[in-house]
Design an enzyme around this catalytic site. Structure first.
Site, PDB file in Angstrom:
ATOM      1  N   GLU A 164       1.108  -1.129   0.020  1.00  0.00           N
ATOM      2  CA  GLU A 164      -0.665   0.235   0.167  1.00  0.00           C
ATOM      3  C   GLU A 164       1.202   1.094   0.146  1.00  0.00           C
ATOM      4  OE1 GLU A 164      -2.907   0.548  -1.121  1.00  0.00           O
ATOM      5  OE2 GLU A 164      -4.121  -1.524   0.560  1.00  0.00           O
ATOM      6  N   HIS A 165       1.151   2.524  -0.825  1.00  0.00           N
ATOM      7  CA  HIS A 165       1.472   3.177  -1.159  1.00  0.00           C
ATOM      8  C   HIS A 165       2.523   2.881  -1.422  1.00  0.00           C
ATOM      9  CE1 HIS A 165      -1.678   6.571   0.369  1.00  0.00           C
ATOM     10  NE2 HIS A 165      -2.435   5.328   1.481  1.00  0.00           N
ATOM     11  N   ASP A 216       2.968   2.615  -5.138  1.00  0.00           N
ATOM     12  CA  ASP A 216       2.636   2.743  -6.401  1.00  0.00           C
ATOM     13  C   ASP A 216       2.916   3.807  -6.787  1.00  0.00           C
ATOM     14  OD1 ASP A 216       0.570   4.059  -5.963  1.00  0.00           O
ATOM     15  OD2 ASP A 216      -1.237   3.317  -7.397  1.00  0.00           O
ATOM     16  N   SER A 258     -12.430   5.563  -9.256  1.00  0.00           N
ATOM     17  CA  SER A 258     -13.067   6.452  -9.846  1.00  0.00           C
ATOM     18  C   SER A 258     -12.051   6.022 -10.534  1.00  0.00           C
ATOM     19  CB  SER A 258     -11.605   7.940  -9.480  1.00  0.00           C
ATOM     20  OG  SER A 258     -11.207   7.319  -8.306  1.00  0.00           O
ATOM     21  N   ASP A 312      -4.422   0.876  -9.443  1.00  0.00           N
ATOM     22  CA  ASP A 312      -5.646   1.006  -9.257  1.00  0.00           C
ATOM     23  C   ASP A 312      -6.310   0.732 -10.744  1.00  0.00           C
ATOM     24  OD1 ASP A 312      -5.503   1.840  -6.834  1.00  0.00           O
ATOM     25  OD2 ASP A 312      -6.615   3.628  -6.483  1.00  0.00           O
TER      26      ASP A 312
HETATM   27  C1  GLA Z   1      -4.794   4.837  -3.774  1.00  0.00           C
HETATM   28  C2  GLA Z   1      -4.596   5.524  -5.216  1.00  0.00           C
HETATM   29  C3  GLA Z   1      -3.212   4.238  -5.462  1.00  0.00           C
HETATM   30  C4  GLA Z   1      -2.447   3.804  -4.444  1.00  0.00           C
HETATM   31  C5  GLA Z   1      -3.243   3.361  -3.253  1.00  0.00           C
HETATM   32  C6  GLA Z   1      -3.070   3.560  -2.128  1.00  0.00           C
HETATM   33  O1  GLA Z   1      -5.996   4.175  -4.144  1.00  0.00           O
HETATM   34  O2  GLA Z   1      -5.310   5.786  -6.167  1.00  0.00           O
HETATM   35  O3  GLA Z   1      -2.707   4.949  -7.239  1.00  0.00           O
HETATM   36  O4  GLA Z   1      -1.160   5.024  -3.970  1.00  0.00           O
HETATM   37  O5  GLA Z   1      -3.906   4.299  -3.280  1.00  0.00           O
HETATM   38  O6  GLA Z   1      -1.814   2.198  -2.536  1.00  0.00           O
END
Ligand code: GLA
Length: 389
Positions: free
Chosen positions: A36-37, A39, A130, A174
């Site tokens: 998580e976080h 990308d 989104s 995403d």
């Molecule tokens: C949101 C963002 C993604 C990613 C996640 C956290 O979903 O759109 O790009 O950074 O948060 O992993």
């Protein structure tokens, strides 16, 4: 006979536009199993597309207008064909409009369209509603106008819309997941190189539960962009002595040696999360390959702890869910998924215990938080596609 979503959409489309829809497209939402976080830090992530998502019934028109309607929102829009567009406040149609704007700016020729959207994905709940509507629109226009854009580029283009038109500095996870998902597979994606691998996600005798905290997310975009900026600042400090492009290029041992370069304690915590989460993804891959779900579950808990303490993107709602999971006998791992600040958690729960799990968690959560969460078993599905002609 129970009518399907497609049939209902066709009927609604006819009522609104007095003609049939020529195409119906579907794009799923996603969950992220771990990573998580990472990308936007050039790291590895492990998302899956789910069976809920966004539908689009669409036909060309000859009036040189884009007509946007949606079953989930009362707002509609009719916009004349121009060479570019700008964002209209917080309207839902900014997402498809941003895609149209980008395609036009990139020189693709488009003509008028009648569009009816419908989503059965909780909106703004961290399941990528989104990205789902962006990729859906781009995929539909690519098909209808025969633009020949490869699906991977549809994901990249949709990310650009989110970054530039919508204004969120998100990474590629995403859009990639909802475009490229595969049934019963987790996508192991390196967000720096876009190298990807599909890993079978077999959870038997467990199932993967999705728990929507139902917390109204606020400040999500600004807090998200703040984390993005913090990671950039931490990277810059580490670059003083390390030859790296991304925070995820640093391993835990090197981080320990060099963390003094990050003299701000908040920035250091953010970087610590990123570096340790990257190590967890690597362990999680091995756990999945060796079918060791117990280890995978422990990594989920560790990931949540890090997102809570070091990255500070959880909150009392998500923590209440994960704390409950730790005490529930049939649950072996849980974590928040997505950006955080509310939204959803995921948990590995023994199949036969799922009913009790949902009942007890709802009760505990309501007592503590004041309202109920939504809990369902996830199905891992395919990415964006056309449904019927
Ligand atoms: C949101 C963002 C993604 C990613 C996640 C956290 O979903 O759109 O790009 O950074 O948060 O992993």
């Amino acid at each position: 006979m129970i009518s399907t979503i497609q049939e209902d959409l066709q009927k609604e489309f006819f009522d609104r536009f007095q003609k049939n829809a020529d195409h119906i497209f579907f794009c799923p939402g996603r969950i992220n199993l771990i990573g998580e976080h990472l990308d936007y830090n050039g790291g590895d992530v492990m998302p899956c597309a789910i069976s809920q998502g966004t539908y689009l019934a669409i036909s060309r028109n000859s009036s040189k207008t884009f007509r946007f309607e949606c079953l989930n929102f009362p707002e509609k829009a009719t916009l004349h064909l121009q060479s570019s567009y700008s964002k209209t406040g917080k309207a839902w149609f900014n997402y498809p409009l941003g895609v149209i704007d980008l395609l036009l700016r990139e020189g693709y020729e488009l003509s008028g369209l009648d569009m009816l959207f419908y989503g059965n994905l909780a909106i703004g709940a961290g399941l990528s509603s989104s990205a789902s509507i962006e990729v859906l629109t781009a995929f539909a226009l690519n098909t209808i106008f025969q633009l020949n854009v490869p699906v991977i580029n549809i994901a990249l283009l949709s990310k650009k819309v989110e970054n530039e038109f919508i204004g969120v500095s998100c990474g590629i996870m995403d859009q990639f997941a909802v475009a490229m998902g595969k049934k019963n597979k987790a996508i192991l994606l390196n967000c720096d190189t876009l190298d990807q691998e599909y890993i079978p996600f077999e959870t038997d005798p467990y199932l993967l539960a999705i728990i929507n905290s139902n917390k109204q997310r606020s400040l999500t975009e600004s807090k998200y962009n703040e984390r993005f900026t913090e990671c950039g600042a931490a990277l810059k400090l580490l670059k003083q002595e390390l030859d790296i492009q991304n925070l995820c290029d640093v391993d835990l041992a090197t981080f320990d040696l060099k963390k003094h370069l990050i003299n701000d304690p908040v920035l250091r915590k953010r970087a610590h999360h990123v570096v340790s989460e990257m190590a967890r993804v690597k362990d999680a891959v091995i756990a999945l390959q060796t079918k060791d779900l117990q280890v995978f579950g422990k990594l989920m808990y560790a990931s949540h702890q890090s997102l809570k303490d070091l990255y500070e993107v959880s909150g009392k709602e998500l923590d209440t869910i994960v704390d409950f999971c730790k005490t529930f006998n049939g649950c072996i791992g849980a974590r928040m998924t997505g950006a955080g600040f509310g939204g959803c958690a995921i948990a590995l729960v023994r199949k036969e215990a799922f009913g009790d799990f949902a009942k007890q968690l709802s009760k505990d959560y309501k007592n503590f938080i004041g309202y109920t969460p939504e809990i369902f078993a996830s199905e891992i599905g395919d990415g964006v596609r056309e449904l019927i002609k």
